[in-house]
Design a protein around this motif. Structure first.
Motif, mmCIF file in Angstrom:
data_model
loop_
_atom_site.group_PDB
_atom_site.id
_atom_site.type_symbol
_atom_site.label_atom_id
_atom_site.label_comp_id
_atom_site.label_asym_id
_atom_site.label_seq_id
_atom_site.Cartn_x
_atom_site.Cartn_y
_atom_site.Cartn_z
ATOM 1 N N UNK A 129 41.205 45.048 45.233
ATOM 2 C CA UNK A 129 40.559 46.349 45.104
ATOM 3 C C UNK A 129 39.108 46.216 45.552
ATOM 4 N N UNK A 130 38.759 47.044 46.531
ATOM 5 C CA UNK A 130 37.427 46.965 47.125
ATOM 6 C C UNK A 130 37.060 48.342 47.649
ATOM 7 N N UNK A 131 35.906 48.839 47.280
ATOM 8 C CA UNK A 131 35.521 50.184 47.685
ATOM 9 C C UNK A 131 35.306 50.340 49.171
ATOM 10 N N UNK A 132 34.839 49.271 49.825
ATOM 11 C CA UNK A 132 34.549 49.327 51.256
ATOM 12 C C UNK A 132 34.873 47.963 51.846
ATOM 13 N N UNK A 292 37.880 43.141 43.194
ATOM 14 C CA UNK A 292 38.867 42.587 42.278
ATOM 15 C C UNK A 292 40.159 42.259 43.016
ATOM 16 N N UNK A 293 40.688 41.095 42.750
ATOM 17 C CA UNK A 293 41.979 40.727 43.314
ATOM 18 C C UNK A 293 43.106 41.293 42.461
ATOM 19 N N UNK A 353 44.563 42.597 37.420
ATOM 20 C CA UNK A 353 43.471 42.960 38.309
ATOM 21 C C UNK A 353 42.180 42.417 37.722
ATOM 22 N N UNK A 354 41.378 41.752 38.554
ATOM 23 C CA UNK A 354 40.123 41.207 38.052
ATOM 24 C C UNK A 354 39.418 40.366 39.096
ATOM 25 N N UNK A 366 39.600 39.202 33.796
ATOM 26 C CA UNK A 366 40.600 40.266 33.887
ATOM 27 C C UNK A 366 40.021 41.588 33.401
ATOM 28 N N UNK A 367 40.224 42.646 34.220
ATOM 29 C CA UNK A 367 39.831 43.992 33.805
ATOM 30 C C UNK A 367 41.034 44.831 33.397
#
Length: 386
Positions: A129-132, A292-293, A353-354, A366-367
């Protein structure tokens, strides 16, 4: 003159028959007879040898018979059978002056190019997960787009089918339940990408449907659902086209694979939502959020000391990173640790995810984590024919 009914592969055909409540009643070396509880006087003759000279003819007769029983077009049934192991996402572009199911060349080119970028952005968000992403799009995400296919455009506005494999992965052997298979995980990646795409677009649709612009915190949170600047710009490039008044995404999920969460069916983005999508894209370029991976795995280790009661503990999760098994360690609070204990006891796979740190050992802050049911078998296929 009607189009000739195409033949279909035997594996796809028998899978379709089971899904629609047909069952074999007699089997031989060259053919089977199938019956249906609703059509007691009807029997289907299913040819088994694709090398036989009359195989294609027998298949076409069978599809015609199914079409009469289901009161459907034979071409539609043949298409559904052929795509039984695929997820098909239909991108529908609406144009105010549609002529014979066609749209202007520039708009059509943009639709095809945006479809490719949306798939790549969803594949990238399935990995992390990456915004850009910018120039850091994972190579695996770019390679993934090469085996996703485009179907023939269909009537009804201008419809572009995006076809993604969705074959169910074979369940692990009983004595290997606590270990992951690299090839199985690779098979599941296709469905995971489509699930990410649906969830991300659903999150965007919810933001554009409000009567206000989304806040910075809402936009930052959307990254966790797979939204990225790349996804937004690909979508906005269609919406901002002067020839397009609306874009729809209709998700037709393969019934042979287990859903990986609540299934999204239809999402709609009217032209006026372009301003919100563009706003989200601009914000995602500037919002600072640690990437986050996303990891899929199984809990193999649980540990906490005697003095750590009610304070959580440490768990080890076996996962696949760059096609290799790795155990990633993470510290959890008491509530999350108790959930991990339950998942470990029931051998339930999880998705995490984290922030991943590839040291020795590998660790993750971890999130979020939740059950992953991607290897559960669809009930209709639990008892295949002999």
């Amino acid at each position: 003159m009607s189009e000739p009914v195409p033949s279909v592969p035997i594996d796809e055909l028998t899978t379709y028959l089971r899904l629609t409540s047909w069952a074999p009643t007699m089997s031989g070396s060259i053919a089977q007879l199938w019956s249906h509880p609703q059509f007691e006087e009807e029997t289907l003759l299913v040819p088994l040898r694709s090398t036989a000279s009359d195989y294609g003819k027998r298949m076409r007769i069978l599809i015609q018979q199914l079409a009469q029983l289901e009161r459907r077009d034979p071409q539609d049934i043949a298409s559904e059978i052929s795509l039984i192991y695929y997820d098909v996402t239909q991108l529908r572009a609406d144009h105010p002056q549609l002529i014979d199911d066609s749209i202007p060349l520039d708009a059509g080119y943009q639709l095809f190019e945006s479809a490719r970028k949306i798939v790549i952005s969803a594949a990238a968000a399935t990995i992390r997960r990456q915004g850009h992403f910018g120039q850091s799009v994972p190579l695996k995400a770019r390679e993934h787009a090469r085996h996703v296919r485009l179907g023939q455009t269909r009537r009804g506005s201008y419809i572009l089918p995006v076809i993604s494999p969705a074959r169910p992965a074979p369940p692990p052997l009983v004595d290997e339940q606590l270990h992951l298979d690299v090839n199985v995980e690779e098979t599941l990646f296709d469905r995971r990408v489509m699930t990410t795409m649906a969830r991300a677009l659903k999150t965007l649709e919810e933001m554009v449907s409000r009567d206000r612009l989304p806040s910075s915190s809402e936009i930052a949170d959307s990254v966790g659902e797979g939204v990225s600047r790349e996804l937004c710009t690909a979508l906005d490039s269609i919406l901002s086209s002067t020839e397009i008044s609306e874009i729809d995404f209709e998700f037709n999920w393969s019934r042979v694979s287990q859903p990986m969460g609540p299934e999204v069916a239809l999402l709609t983005f009217p032209k006026e939502s372009s301003a919100v999508v563009e706003h989200v894209a601009d914000k995602l370029k500037t919002i600072r959020r640690e990437r986050e991976h996303v990891l899929f795995g199984v809990i193999t280790d649980l540990h906490r000391g005697a003095d750590e009661e009610s304070r959580g503990g440490r768990i080890g999760v076996e996962t696949i990173i760059e096609r290799r098994r790795r155990v990633v360690w993470m510290e959890l609070g008491e509530e999350a640790y108790q959930e991990a204990v339950r998942y470990h006891g029931s051998r339930t796979r999880i998705v995490l995810r984290g922030v991943l740190r590839m040291g020795r050992p590998a660790t993750m802050d971890v999130s979020h984590f939740e059950p992953d049911y991607s290897l559960s078998e669809p009930s209709l296929l639990a008892n295949p024919a002999d």
